[in-house]
Design a protein around this motif. Structure first.
Motif, short mmCIF file in Angstrom:
data_model
loop_
_atom_site.label_atom_id
_atom_site.label_comp_id
_atom_site.label_asym_id
_atom_site.label_seq_id
_atom_site.Cartn_x
_atom_site.Cartn_y
_atom_site.Cartn_z
N PRO A 37 0.80 -1.22 0.00
CA PRO A 37 0.00 0.00 0.00
C PRO A 37 0.84 1.28 0.00
O PRO A 37 2.02 1.24 0.33
N SER A 38 0.22 2.38 -0.35
CA SER A 38 0.87 3.68 -0.32
C SER A 38 1.35 3.97 1.10
O SER A 38 0.64 3.70 2.06
N GLY A 39 2.57 4.46 1.24
CA GLY A 39 3.11 4.78 2.56
C GLY A 39 3.74 3.62 3.28
O GLY A 39 4.18 3.76 4.43
N LYS A 42 7.89 1.51 0.28
CA LYS A 42 8.45 0.98 -0.97
C LYS A 42 9.52 1.91 -1.56
O LYS A 42 10.61 1.46 -1.89
N SER A 43 9.17 3.19 -1.71
CA SER A 43 10.13 4.14 -2.30
C SER A 43 11.36 4.29 -1.42
O SER A 43 12.48 4.37 -1.92
N THR A 44 11.14 4.33 -0.12
CA THR A 44 12.27 4.47 0.81
C THR A 44 13.21 3.27 0.68
O THR A 44 14.43 3.44 0.66
N LEU A 46 13.60 1.41 -1.98
CA LEU A 46 14.28 1.58 -3.27
C LEU A 46 15.42 2.60 -3.16
O LEU A 46 16.51 2.38 -3.68
N HIS A 47 15.15 3.70 -2.47
CA HIS A 47 16.17 4.74 -2.32
C HIS A 47 17.36 4.23 -1.50
O HIS A 47 18.51 4.58 -1.78
N CYS A 48 17.10 3.40 -0.50
CA CYS A 48 18.20 2.85 0.31
C CYS A 48 19.01 1.82 -0.50
O CYS A 48 20.23 1.81 -0.44
N ILE A 52 20.68 6.22 -2.86
CA ILE A 52 20.22 7.61 -2.85
C ILE A 52 20.10 8.08 -1.40
O ILE A 52 20.43 9.21 -1.06
N MET A 53 19.60 7.19 -0.56
CA MET A 53 19.46 7.47 0.88
C MET A 53 20.31 6.49 1.66
O MET A 53 20.56 5.38 1.20
N ARG A 54 20.71 6.91 2.84
CA ARG A 54 21.41 5.99 3.74
C ARG A 54 20.48 5.62 4.88
O ARG A 54 19.91 6.51 5.52
N PHE A 87 13.12 7.62 -11.71
CA PHE A 87 12.47 8.26 -10.57
C PHE A 87 10.99 8.43 -10.85
O PHE A 87 10.57 8.55 -12.01
N GLN A 88 10.23 8.51 -9.78
CA GLN A 88 8.83 8.85 -9.91
C GLN A 88 8.76 10.26 -10.50
O GLN A 88 9.56 11.12 -10.14
N PHE A 89 7.87 10.48 -11.40
CA PHE A 89 7.71 11.78 -12.08
C PHE A 89 8.94 12.18 -12.91
O PHE A 89 9.15 13.35 -13.19
N GLY A 90 9.75 11.19 -13.29
CA GLY A 90 10.82 11.43 -14.26
C GLY A 90 12.05 12.13 -13.75
O GLY A 90 13.14 11.64 -13.89
N ARG A 91 11.89 13.30 -13.14
CA ARG A 91 13.01 14.11 -12.67
C ARG A 91 14.07 14.33 -13.74
O ARG A 91 15.25 14.02 -13.55
N LEU A 92 13.67 14.88 -14.86
CA LEU A 92 14.63 15.23 -15.91
C LEU A 92 15.16 16.63 -15.64
O LEU A 92 14.57 17.40 -14.88
P1 ADP Z 1 5.22 7.47 -2.92
O1 ADP Z 1 4.11 7.43 -1.94
O2 ADP Z 1 4.95 6.60 -4.11
O3 ADP Z 1 6.56 7.22 -2.33
P2 ADP Z 1 5.31 10.26 -2.60
O4 ADP Z 1 4.56 11.26 -3.43
O5 ADP Z 1 4.88 9.94 -1.23
O6 ADP Z 1 5.31 8.96 -3.48
O7 ADP Z 1 6.84 10.65 -2.55
C1 ADP Z 1 7.43 11.50 -3.48
C2 ADP Z 1 8.65 12.18 -2.82
O8 ADP Z 1 8.24 12.92 -1.67
C3 ADP Z 1 9.69 11.19 -2.33
O9 ADP Z 1 10.97 11.71 -2.61
C4 ADP Z 1 9.47 11.08 -0.84
O10 ADP Z 1 10.68 10.82 -0.16
C5 ADP Z 1 8.93 12.45 -0.50
N1 ADP Z 1 7.92 12.39 0.59
C6 ADP Z 1 6.98 11.44 0.77
N2 ADP Z 1 6.26 11.69 1.88
C7 ADP Z 1 6.74 12.84 2.41
C8 ADP Z 1 6.41 13.62 3.55
N3 ADP Z 1 5.46 13.26 4.41
N4 ADP Z 1 7.13 14.73 3.77
C9 ADP Z 1 8.10 15.09 2.94
N5 ADP Z 1 8.46 14.40 1.84
C10 ADP Z 1 7.80 13.29 1.59
#
Ligand code: ADP
Ligand code: ADP
Length: 222
Positions: A37-39, A42-44, A46-48, A52-54, A87-92
């Motif tokens: 689910p959202s939140g 998953k992205s965190t 991937l970033h680790c 990208i993230m530590r 990246f999500q949303f491309g980030r070009l």
């Molecule tokens: P997803 O839910 O698919 O990860 P988000 O729109 O939540 O997509 O995340 C997009 C970007 O915003 C990511 O770089 C993420 O680290 C950052 N982000 C997500 N949640 C927060 C938050 N509560 N506060 C600040 N940045 C956030």
């Protein structure tokens, strides 16, 4: 052989424990979908995994060496040499044309200007976005941006491709095309592919699915 591994990693943003104690091992050449689910983190994750993230605790290993303790410069170098990231949303880069954006990873790796431009256009053609090669990212639709972002990630033939919702902004035909190219990166080039996705179609084509729930890997579906 395990190529990429997270060992008991934790990552917080203020009071939000995005990851608490996640361990995953990804084999060379494997296509892995990270779902949930959202939140759920998953992205965190991937970033680790992609440096990208530590994480605050735990370890991340790539190709037999620990990468989470490397400094920013060394992690950037590793990403440029071995990883392709969608990246999500491309980030070009908004100031550069689409073709220049896709050529950029090749230039960073020391390829010549003309050769890089030629290879970049080849990828844009494969992604059906050659028509916008000379446009700026701001002029593109969400679906076009996503396809350009995938081209930019694959252009160097990376050892590992990381993609965050690569089919999210696409209709099903375009989504299948992007998925096909990501799978081809694995099957043809031997790349390892890690995809964060809500798309059942993508998860169904992966070798394995890692299901995230509340910052933990809740299960693995083979
Ligand atoms: P997803 O839910 O698919 O990860 P988000 O729109 O939540 O997509 O995340 C997009 C970007 O915003 C990511 O770089 C993420 O680290 C950052 N982000 C997500 N949640 C927060 C938050 N509560 N506060 C600040 N940045 C956030
Ligand atoms: P997912 O990709 O599964 O949607 P994320 O890894 O983006 O989940 O986020 C996990 C949790 O961490 C969410 O509660 C999100 O809001 C939070 N988060 C992610 N990135 C940031 C950030 N940069 N700043 C603050 N909170 C964040």
């Amino acid at each position: 052989m395990t190529l990429l591994e997270a060992r008991d990693i934790e990552k917080s943003f203020g009071r939000t424990h995005a990851l608490h104690g996640v361990s995953v091992a990804i084999r060379s050449g494997e296509v892995v979908a990270i779902t949930g689910p959202s939140g759920s983190g998953k992205s965190t994750l991937l970033h680790c995994l992609s440096g990208i993230m530590r994480p605050e605790t735990g370890e991340v290993h790539y190709d037999g060496r620990r990468i989470d303790t490397l400094d920013e410069t060394a992690r950037t170098r590793l990403r440029r040499e071995a990883f392709g990231i969608v990246f999500q949303f491309g980030r070009l880069v908004p100031e550069l044309t689409v073709a220049e954006n896709v050529a950029l990873p090749l230039l960073f790796n020391g390829d010549g200007r003309e050769e890089s431009a030629r290879v970049a256009r080849g990828w844009l053609e494969q992604m059906d976005v050659l028509a916008v090669a000379d446009a700026r990212p701001g002029e593109l639709s969400g679906g076009q941006l996503q396809r350009v972002a995938v081209a930019r990630a694959l252009v160097t033939g990376p050892k590992v491709v990381f993609a965050d919702e690569p089919t999210g902004a696409l209709d099903s035909v375009a989504g299948e095309k992007v998925l096909g190219l990501l799978l081809a990166a694995a099957r043809v080039n031997g790349s390892t592919v890690v995809i964060v996705t809500h798309d059942n179609q993508v998860a169904a084509h992966a070798d394995r699915e890692i299901v995230m729930r509340d910052g933990a890997a809740a299960g693995v579906v083979a």
